[in-house]
Design a protein around this motif. Structure first.
Motif, PDB file in Angstrom:
ATOM      1  N   PRO A   1      34.117 -18.271   8.970  1.00 45.06           N
ATOM      2  CA  PRO A   1      34.293 -17.505   8.303  1.00 45.06           C
ATOM      3  C   PRO A   1      34.801 -18.791   6.929  1.00 45.06           C
ATOM      4  O   PRO A   1      34.067 -18.789   5.898  1.00 45.06           O
ATOM      5  N   VAL A   2      35.164 -20.012   7.547  1.00 42.88           N
ATOM      6  CA  VAL A   2      35.917 -20.830   7.042  1.00 42.88           C
ATOM      7  C   VAL A   2      35.338 -22.459   7.271  1.00 42.88           C
ATOM      8  O   VAL A   2      34.663 -21.813   8.251  1.00 42.88           O
ATOM      9  N   GLY A   3      35.987 -23.442   6.889  1.00 43.15           N
ATOM     10  CA  GLY A   3      35.650 -24.419   7.227  1.00 43.15           C
ATOM     11  C   GLY A   3      36.284 -25.129   8.850  1.00 43.15           C
ATOM     12  O   GLY A   3      36.433 -26.243   8.526  1.00 43.15           O
ATOM     13  N   ALA A   4      36.180 -24.264   8.856  1.00 44.58           N
ATOM     14  CA  ALA A   4      38.115 -24.299  10.775  1.00 44.58           C
ATOM     15  C   ALA A   4      36.893 -25.307  11.760  1.00 44.58           C
ATOM     16  O   ALA A   4      36.941 -26.274  12.333  1.00 44.58           O
ATOM     17  N   LEU A   5      35.667 -24.814  11.953  1.00 49.09           N
ATOM     18  CA  LEU A   5      34.802 -25.090  12.938  1.00 49.09           C
ATOM     19  C   LEU A   5      33.501 -25.661  11.977  1.00 49.09           C
ATOM     20  O   LEU A   5      32.984 -24.582  11.737  1.00 49.09           O
ATOM     21  N   THR A   6      32.846 -26.735  12.212  1.00 44.46           N
ATOM     22  CA  THR A   6      32.714 -27.154  11.414  1.00 44.46           C
ATOM     23  C   THR A   6      31.319 -27.848  12.802  1.00 44.46           C
ATOM     24  O   THR A   6      32.267 -29.100  13.594  1.00 44.46           O
ATOM     25  N   ASP A   7      30.403 -28.727  12.162  1.00 48.14           N
ATOM     26  CA  ASP A   7      29.267 -29.192  12.786  1.00 48.14           C
ATOM     27  C   ASP A   7      29.879 -30.348  12.852  1.00 48.14           C
ATOM     28  O   ASP A   7      28.827 -30.889  11.541  1.00 48.14           O
TER      29      ASP A   7
ATOM     30  N   LYS B   1      27.693 -34.967   5.475  1.00 46.28           N
ATOM     31  CA  LYS B   1      26.369 -35.612   5.303  1.00 46.28           C
ATOM     32  C   LYS B   1      25.545 -35.407   4.152  1.00 46.28           C
ATOM     33  O   LYS B   1      24.943 -36.215   3.147  1.00 46.28           O
ATOM     34  N   ASN B   2      25.942 -34.022   3.495  1.00 41.02           N
ATOM     35  CA  ASN B   2      25.651 -34.134   1.410  1.00 41.02           C
ATOM     36  C   ASN B   2      26.266 -32.427   2.052  1.00 41.02           C
ATOM     37  O   ASN B   2      27.101 -31.463   2.500  1.00 41.02           O
ATOM     38  N   ARG B   3      26.391 -31.848   0.874  1.00 39.42           N
ATOM     39  CA  ARG B   3      27.585 -30.707   0.273  1.00 39.42           C
ATOM     40  C   ARG B   3      25.849 -29.180   0.183  1.00 39.42           C
ATOM     41  O   ARG B   3      25.185 -29.413  -0.271  1.00 39.42           O
ATOM     42  N   VAL B   4      26.301 -28.382   0.250  1.00 43.13           N
ATOM     43  CA  VAL B   4      25.575 -27.472   0.925  1.00 43.13           C
ATOM     44  C   VAL B   4      24.698 -26.930  -0.109  1.00 43.13           C
ATOM     45  O   VAL B   4      23.102 -27.130  -0.256  1.00 43.13           O
ATOM     46  N   TRP B   5      25.199 -27.232  -0.986  1.00 44.68           N
ATOM     47  CA  TRP B   5      24.262 -27.187  -2.899  1.00 44.68           C
ATOM     48  C   TRP B   5      23.181 -27.716  -2.757  1.00 44.68           C
ATOM     49  O   TRP B   5      22.212 -27.500  -3.972  1.00 44.68           O
ATOM     50  N   PHE B   6      23.095 -29.317  -1.813  1.00 43.93           N
ATOM     51  CA  PHE B   6      22.315 -29.836  -2.641  1.00 43.93           C
ATOM     52  C   PHE B   6      21.457 -29.974  -1.503  1.00 43.93           C
ATOM     53  O   PHE B   6      19.552 -30.879  -1.626  1.00 43.93           O
TER      54      PHE B   6
ATOM     55  N   VAL C   1      15.657 -19.581  12.837  1.00 40.96           N
ATOM     56  CA  VAL C   1      16.426 -20.460  12.164  1.00 40.96           C
ATOM     57  C   VAL C   1      16.146 -20.643  10.331  1.00 40.96           C
ATOM     58  O   VAL C   1      15.086 -20.514  10.224  1.00 40.96           O
ATOM     59  N   THR C   2      17.732 -21.361  10.578  1.00 42.30           N
ATOM     60  CA  THR C   2      17.407 -21.554   8.655  1.00 42.30           C
ATOM     61  C   THR C   2      17.728 -22.990   9.320  1.00 42.30           C
ATOM     62  O   THR C   2      18.377 -24.066   9.088  1.00 42.30           O
ATOM     63  N   LEU C   3      16.758 -24.483   8.163  1.00 46.96           N
ATOM     64  CA  LEU C   3      16.894 -25.346   8.331  1.00 46.96           C
ATOM     65  C   LEU C   3      17.103 -26.057   7.088  1.00 46.96           C
ATOM     66  O   LEU C   3      16.759 -24.886   6.319  1.00 46.96           O
ATOM     67  N   TRP C   4      18.359 -26.865   6.935  1.00 47.74           N
ATOM     68  CA  TRP C   4      18.494 -27.004   5.785  1.00 47.74           C
ATOM     69  C   TRP C   4      17.808 -28.825   5.321  1.00 47.74           C
ATOM     70  O   TRP C   4      17.957 -29.725   5.924  1.00 47.74           O
ATOM     71  N   TYR C   5      17.483 -28.784   4.618  1.00 50.66           N
ATOM     72  CA  TYR C   5      17.083 -30.164   3.929  1.00 50.66           C
ATOM     73  C   TYR C   5      17.006 -30.582   2.995  1.00 50.66           C
ATOM     74  O   TYR C   5      17.467 -30.293   2.165  1.00 50.66           O
ATOM     75  N   LYS C   6      17.018 -31.937   3.064  1.00 51.03           N
ATOM     76  CA  LYS C   6      17.717 -32.552   1.961  1.00 51.03           C
ATOM     77  C   LYS C   6      16.030 -33.851   2.420  1.00 51.03           C
ATOM     78  O   LYS C   6      16.519 -34.471   2.939  1.00 51.03           O
TER      79      LYS C   6
ATOM     80  N   ALA D   1      21.934 -37.044 -13.377  1.00 52.52           N
ATOM     81  CA  ALA D   1      21.963 -37.968 -13.340  1.00 52.52           C
ATOM     82  C   ALA D   1      22.712 -38.933 -12.279  1.00 52.52           C
ATOM     83  O   ALA D   1      22.407 -39.752 -12.073  1.00 52.52           O
ATOM     84  N   ILE D   2      23.727 -38.087 -11.501  1.00 51.37           N
ATOM     85  CA  ILE D   2      23.940 -38.816 -10.700  1.00 51.37           C
ATOM     86  C   ILE D   2      23.524 -38.674  -9.277  1.00 51.37           C
ATOM     87  O   ILE D   2      23.470 -37.416  -8.924  1.00 51.37           O
ATOM     88  N   THR D   3      24.342 -39.343  -8.636  1.00 55.22           N
ATOM     89  CA  THR D   3      24.062 -39.167  -6.810  1.00 55.22           C
ATOM     90  C   THR D   3      24.894 -39.752  -5.999  1.00 55.22           C
ATOM     91  O   THR D   3      25.220 -40.675  -6.958  1.00 55.22           O
ATOM     92  N   MET D   4      25.049 -39.542  -4.731  1.00 52.11           N
ATOM     93  CA  MET D   4      26.391 -40.085  -4.480  1.00 52.11           C
ATOM     94  C   MET D   4      25.728 -39.621  -2.811  1.00 52.11           C
ATOM     95  O   MET D   4      24.786 -38.512  -2.443  1.00 52.11           O
ATOM     96  N   THR D   5      26.467 -40.923  -2.022  1.00 52.50           N
ATOM     97  CA  THR D   5      26.079 -40.464  -0.249  1.00 52.50           C
ATOM     98  C   THR D   5      27.998 -40.395   0.155  1.00 52.50           C
ATOM     99  O   THR D   5      28.768 -41.891  -1.056  1.00 52.50           O
ATOM    100  N   ALA D   6      27.747 -39.732   0.262  1.00 52.61           N
ATOM    101  CA  ALA D   6      29.666 -39.673   1.482  1.00 52.61           C
ATOM    102  C   ALA D   6      29.189 -40.357   2.356  1.00 52.61           C
ATOM    103  O   ALA D   6      28.634 -40.506   3.255  1.00 52.61           O
ATOM    104  N   ALA D   7      31.151 -40.845   2.646  1.00 54.57           N
ATOM    105  CA  ALA D   7      31.496 -41.200   4.026  1.00 54.57           C
ATOM    106  C   ALA D   7      32.280 -41.161   4.624  1.00 54.57           C
ATOM    107  O   ALA D   7      33.044 -40.331   3.257  1.00 54.57           O
ATOM    108  N   GLU D   8      32.585 -40.947   5.699  1.00 53.62           N
ATOM    109  CA  GLU D   8      34.170 -40.683   5.951  1.00 53.62           C
ATOM    110  C   GLU D   8      35.275 -41.996   6.647  1.00 53.62           C
ATOM    111  O   GLU D   8      34.765 -43.142   6.134  1.00 53.62           O
ATOM    112  N   ARG D   9      36.300 -41.339   5.604  1.00 53.92           N
ATOM    113  CA  ARG D   9      37.580 -42.945   5.896  1.00 53.92           C
ATOM    114  C   ARG D   9      37.366 -43.351   7.219  1.00 53.92           C
ATOM    115  O   ARG D   9      37.725 -41.930   8.066  1.00 53.92           O
ATOM    116  N   LYS D  10      37.184 -44.300   7.178  1.00 59.77           N
ATOM    117  CA  LYS D  10      38.081 -44.728   8.433  1.00 59.77           C
ATOM    118  C   LYS D  10      39.508 -45.398   8.716  1.00 59.77           C
ATOM    119  O   LYS D  10      39.645 -45.663   7.710  1.00 59.77           O
ATOM    120  N   LYS D  11      39.924 -45.304   9.773  1.00 62.89           N
ATOM    121  CA  LYS D  11      41.460 -45.294  10.132  1.00 62.89           C
ATOM    122  C   LYS D  11      41.714 -47.138   9.643  1.00 62.89           C
ATOM    123  O   LYS D  11      40.612 -48.211   9.899  1.00 62.89           O
TER     124      LYS D  11
END
Lengths: 338, 174
Positions: free
Chosen positions: A215-221, A227-232, A249-254, B88-98
C-alpha cells in the motif's frame, strides 16, 4: 435441496444492507460503497488471512445484534469482525472513530520518512491519501526515525524498509502465490522489519505481485525507479495470451513507451488478477499487448489530472440547440472519446 | 421631429468677434498650457539609467535554488510541472550516484529541467507547489531573443550559480 441461508441485516452509517452470514463489516460496507467504506491498509480480499494489523478500518458497533443489542465496548477492526443480524455500525458518523483513525494514521507515520517527492508510489499511495484525509499536519514524535539501507530483492524489486508500515500483505503474497517464501518479518515491535533471510533474492514467477499489494512505496518496481511520476503517465488496460497468468494488466504509457506494467486495480486498490513476472517486467512493448481502453480513474486521483477521457459540454451548450448545432463538429469528435 | 431623448441641442454659428478674429488670445492661452508643462514632474522613466522600482511580489525568471551547502534542492518530484497551467515545465529524473552527495540534496535529482518561457505565464504556481523550496521566480524579466528554441531554458540558465553562504552579507541577501 440446500437450506436457504438467512441473510443478515446490517446498518452502516444509517444505510441498511442484507449480506450473507460470515461477511465482515468491511466487506458489507464495500457492498454499499461510497464514502462510508472504512479505509484498509493491510486487508486484501484476494489474500487469505490478511487484515487486523493496521487498525485503520476501526469502526464503532453501536448495537451488537438483534438478540443482544448491547454496543461493543471498544472500537473494532471492521476487516476482522463479522456481521450479526441487526448490527448497527458507525463509521464516519462517529466522532470517536474519526478521532481514532487520526491517531492510527499518526502512529503509522511515526517512522515514515515522508519522502513523497522522491518516492515512486506518490500519487497512488494509500498512506498518502489516508494521511491527507485523516492525518495531523505535524508529527509529535521527537525521536529519530528508524532508517534502513535500501535492499534489492532480486534484480527487479527494491525494498525501502523506511517506508514500510508492516501490513504483511507481501508476506501473504509470497506464502500464497509462490511455493517458497524467502522473506518475512524479522524482529519484533518497533524493531520489526520486512527482510529476506540474509538478503536472499526472491525468485518466482509471481513474486512481482508484492509491488502491487504494497500500500506504500516500500516495495517498488526497480525497472520503473525514477522513470517518471505516475501522474504524467497514462494507464491503458491491455491483455495478452500468457501461459502463466490471465494476462490482464494495466499499461502505463509515457508518450509512445510503456514504462510500467501493473495489475488492474479496482476502487479499493486491489488487483483483479495477480499477474506473472513475464507480463510485468519483460513485455514492455506495445506489440506485445492487445490494447482495450483507457483505465478508468477516479476524478479525485492526481493521476486523472490532464487526462481528458470524457468531454463534458458546458450547460450552456447542453441546453441550447443553437449552440449544439454550431458545435456539431466538436461534439462529434468528443463522442469518439466516450 | 420631436427628439426622443430631449437632449438635442441646436447650435447656432455666430460670426466671430474682433478679439476672436485676431487669434492672439487663443495663441497666448495655448502657449501658457505648453509652458505650464515645463514645470510639471515628468512621469517618464529613462529606462536603462533609471529602473522603476519593482513590487515585492514581482515574478520574473525562475531560478533553481541550492541549499546552504551548495547542493541542488530540486528532487524532480514533478509537482511544479503538475501544477503548471501552461504545461511549460518538463523534467527527467535520475538517481544520485555514490560520491555525488555534495551535488544533489536528495537521492533523486533532475538531470534535465526545462521551462518553455514562451508558454510560461509567470503565475507562480510552480513556486507554490514546490515541496523543497527549489524554484523561485525571483529573477528579472526574461529577455527577448530571435529563435523560439532559445526560449526553452534548461538547467544551464535556470540553476542558481554556486555561492559561499558564509561570504554573503545581509545587504546582498536583501
Amino acid at each position: 435441496m440446500a437450506e436457504e441461508v438467512q441473510n443478515f441485516k446490517v446498518t452502516i452509517d444509517g444505510i441498511t444492507i442484507e449480506v450473507a452470514p460470515g461477511t465482515t463489516i468491511l466487506n458489507a460496507a464495500r457492498q454499499i460503497g461510497g464514502e462510508i467504506v472504512p479505509p484498509a491498509m493491510c486487508y486484501y480480499s484476494k489474500l487469505e488471512g490478511t487484515g487486523g494489523k493496521c487498525r485503520t478500518c476501526l469502526v464503532k458497533v453501536s448495537k451488537g445484534s438483534e438478540k443482544d443489542p448491547r454496543p461493543m465496548p471498544k472500537l473494532v477492526a471492521s476487516c476482522r469482525t463479522t456481521v450479526m443480524d441487526g448490527m448497527e455500525v458507525l463509521n464516519i458518523t462517529s466522532p470517536e472513530v474519526v478521532d481514532a483513525r487520526k491517531a492510527v494514521v499518526e502512529m503509522l507515520l511515526i517512522n515514515h520518512p515522508l519522502d513523497c517527492p522522491v518516492c515512486d508510489q506518490a500519487g497512488e499511495c494509500k498512506l498518502q491519501d489516508l494521511s491527507y484525509e485523516h492525518g495531523a499536519e505535524k508529527t509529535r514524535y521527537e525521536f529519530e526515525r528508524r532508517t534502513f539501507e535500501r535492499i534489492d530483492i532480486g534484480d527487479k524489486i527494491q525494498l525501502h524498509m523506511n517506508r514500510c508500515i508492516l501490513c504483511y500483505r507481501c508476506v501473504y503474497v509470497a506464502n500464497q502465490l509462490t511455493n517458497k517464501r524467502e522473506h518475512g518479518i524479522l524482529f519484533r515491535g518497533d524493531h520489526a522489519e520486512i527482510s529476506t533471510y540474509i538478503h536472499e533474492a526472491l525468485d518466482h514467477d509471481f513474486i512481482g505481485n508484492v509491488i502491487d499489494v504494497c500500500p506504500v512505496g516500500a516495495l517498488t518496481d526497480k525497472t520503473f525507479r525514477f522513470k517518471n511520476r505516475v501522474w504524467f503517465t497514462k494507464p491503458v488496460n491491455a491483455h495478452r495470451d500468457c501461459p502463466k497468468c490471465t494476462g490482464k494488466v494495466t499499461l502505463w504509457y509515457k508518450g509512445p513507451d510503456v514504462i510500467r506494467v501493473t495489475g488492474r486495480k479496482d476502487e479499493h486498490n486491489e488487483v483483479e488478477d495477480f499477474i506473472c513476472d513475464t507480463c510485468r517486467f519483460e513485455t514492455k512493448r506495445t506489440d506485445d499487448w492487445k490494447l482495450e481502453e483507457p483505465t478508468k480513474i477516479s476524478d479525485q486521483s492526481v493521476i486523472a489530472s490532464n487526462h481528458y477521457l470524457q468531454f463534458d459540454p458546458p450547460h450552456v451548450i447542453q441546453d441550447n440547440p443553437v449552440l449544439q448545432e454550431a458545435n456539431v463538429e466538436q461534439l462529434a469528435r468528443s463522442e469518439k472519446l466516450k | 421631429m420631436q427628439s426622443l431623448s430631449n437632449r438635442k441641442k441646436v447650435l447656432e454659428q455666430k460670426p466671430m468677434s474682433f478679439w476672436e478674429r485676431i487669434y492672439l488670445p487663443a495663441i497666448a492661452k495655448g502657449l501658457s498650457i505648453t509652458i505650464k508643462h515645463f514645470f510639471k514632474k515628468i512621469p517618464t522613466v529613462k529606462y536603462p539609467e533609471e529602473i522603476r522600482p519593482y513590487s515585492k511580489n514581482f515574478r520574473g525568471q525562475h531560478s533553481l535554488k541550492r541549499d546552504e551547502q551548495g547542493r541542488e534542492r530540486c528532487t524532480a518530484c514533478g509537482l511544479c510541472a503538475l501544477s503548471c497551467p501552461a504545461e511549460a515545465i518538463t523534467m527527467t529524473a535520475a538517481e544520485r550516484k555514490k560520491g555525488e552527495e555534495n551535488l544533489y540534496r536528495e537521492e533523486k535529482y533532475a538531470v534535465v529541467y526545462e521551462i518553455n518561457m514562451l508558454r510560461c505565464i509567470f503565475c507562480g504556481l510552480c513556486e507554490e507547489a514546490c515541496p523543497k523550496e527549489a524554484i523561485y521566480l525571483d529573477g528579472k524579466h526574461v529577455t527577448a531573443d530571435y529563435l523560439r528554441k532559445d526560449f526553452i531554458y534548461g538547467k544551464d540558465k535556470l540553476l542558481e550559480p554556486k555561492f559561499d553562504i558564509t561570504k554573503l552579507s545581509q545587504n546582498q541577501q536583501a
